[in-house]
Design a protein around this motif. Sequence first.
Motif, PDB file in Angstrom:
ATOM      1  N   PRO A  19      -9.129   2.063  -0.466  1.00  0.00           N
ATOM      2  CA  PRO A  19      -9.416   1.466   0.836  1.00  0.00           C
ATOM      3  C   PRO A  19      -8.264   1.717   1.806  1.00  0.00           C
ATOM      4  CG  PRO A  19      -8.916  -0.238  -0.778  1.00  0.00           C
ATOM      5  CD  PRO A  19      -8.954   1.063  -1.504  1.00  0.00           C
ATOM      6  N   THR A  20      -8.557   1.679   3.065  1.00  0.00           N
ATOM      7  CA  THR A  20      -7.579   1.913   4.113  1.00  0.00           C
ATOM      8  C   THR A  20      -6.604   0.744   4.198  1.00  0.00           C
ATOM      9  OG1 THR A  20      -9.266   3.129   5.339  1.00  0.00           O
ATOM     10  CG2 THR A  20      -7.335   2.423   6.577  1.00  0.00           C
ATOM     11  N   ILE A  21      -5.334   1.061   4.360  1.00  0.00           N
ATOM     12  CA  ILE A  21      -4.327   0.017   4.537  1.00  0.00           C
ATOM     13  C   ILE A  21      -4.701  -0.790   5.778  1.00  0.00           C
ATOM     14  CG2 ILE A  21      -1.886  -0.408   5.064  1.00  0.00           C
ATOM     15  CD1 ILE A  21      -1.338   2.165   3.389  1.00  0.00           C
ATOM     16  N   GLY A  22      -4.650  -2.101   5.640  1.00  0.00           N
ATOM     17  CA  GLY A  22      -5.029  -3.000   6.730  1.00  0.00           C
ATOM     18  C   GLY A  22      -6.455  -3.513   6.608  1.00  0.00           C
ATOM     19  N   SER A  23      -7.241  -2.907   5.713  1.00  0.00           N
ATOM     20  CA  SER A  23      -8.614  -3.387   5.504  1.00  0.00           C
ATOM     21  C   SER A  23      -8.579  -4.808   4.969  1.00  0.00           C
ATOM     22  CB  SER A  23      -9.353  -2.506   4.493  1.00  0.00           C
ATOM     23  OG  SER A  23      -9.496  -1.205   4.971  1.00  0.00           O
ATOM     24  N   LYS A  24      -9.576  -5.597   5.355  1.00  0.00           N
ATOM     25  CA  LYS A  24      -9.663  -6.992   4.924  1.00  0.00           C
ATOM     26  C   LYS A  24     -11.037  -7.246   4.316  1.00  0.00           C
ATOM     27  CE  LYS A  24      -6.472  -8.572   8.491  1.00  0.00           C
ATOM     28  NZ  LYS A  24      -5.321  -8.712   7.685  1.00  0.00           N
TER      29      LYS A  24
ATOM     30  N   LEU B  50      -9.122 -14.412   1.710  1.00  0.00           N
ATOM     31  CA  LEU B  50      -9.019 -13.146   2.421  1.00  0.00           C
ATOM     32  C   LEU B  50      -8.100 -12.203   1.653  1.00  0.00           C
ATOM     33  CD1 LEU B  50      -9.842 -11.653   5.039  1.00  0.00           C
ATOM     34  CD2 LEU B  50      -7.712 -12.483   6.031  1.00  0.00           C
ATOM     35  N   LEU B  51      -8.632 -11.042   1.285  1.00  0.00           N
ATOM     36  CA  LEU B  51      -7.883  -9.996   0.603  1.00  0.00           C
ATOM     37  C   LEU B  51      -7.520  -8.935   1.636  1.00  0.00           C
ATOM     38  CD1 LEU B  51      -7.087  -8.770  -2.268  1.00  0.00           C
ATOM     39  CD2 LEU B  51      -9.164  -7.423  -2.007  1.00  0.00           C
ATOM     40  N   THR B  52      -6.235  -8.620   1.740  1.00  0.00           N
ATOM     41  CA  THR B  52      -5.767  -7.607   2.686  1.00  0.00           C
ATOM     42  C   THR B  52      -5.135  -6.456   1.908  1.00  0.00           C
ATOM     43  OG1 THR B  52      -5.303  -9.332   4.320  1.00  0.00           O
ATOM     44  CG2 THR B  52      -4.302  -7.184   4.699  1.00  0.00           C
ATOM     45  N   VAL B  53      -5.488  -5.242   2.272  1.00  0.00           N
ATOM     46  CA  VAL B  53      -4.915  -4.047   1.647  1.00  0.00           C
ATOM     47  C   VAL B  53      -3.604  -3.739   2.377  1.00  0.00           C
ATOM     48  CG1 VAL B  53      -5.283  -1.627   1.066  1.00  0.00           C
ATOM     49  CG2 VAL B  53      -7.229  -3.205   1.118  1.00  0.00           C
ATOM     50  N   ILE B  54      -2.509  -3.664   1.609  1.00  0.00           N
ATOM     51  CA  ILE B  54      -1.189  -3.406   2.188  1.00  0.00           C
ATOM     52  C   ILE B  54      -0.517  -2.251   1.451  1.00  0.00           C
ATOM     53  CG2 ILE B  54      -0.907  -5.826   2.888  1.00  0.00           C
ATOM     54  CD1 ILE B  54       1.058  -6.119   0.492  1.00  0.00           C
TER      55      ILE B  54
END
Length: 71
Positions: A10-15, A27-31
């Motif tokens: 997934p793209t960084i910053g995707s939630k 809320l899961l955030t991709v970092i």
Amino acid sequence: MGAPKQRPLPTIGSKYEKITNDGKKHLLTVIKAGGKIKYQIGKEVFGSPSAAGKYIKGSEVNGWKYWGIEE
């Protein structure tokens, strides 16, 4: 037989949001941390969406499906 199918990351910053049976919203955030893609819930950071899902559910899950990253 071919090589196993690679999942696109997934793209960084995707939630991704998960509402549990008790009505709580997570809320899961991709970092990116330490040069690697990680998955964050609040201040907790995980190496995979499955580890993040287990943290919320309390049992093993397929994190890609649990969070709706992979349909």
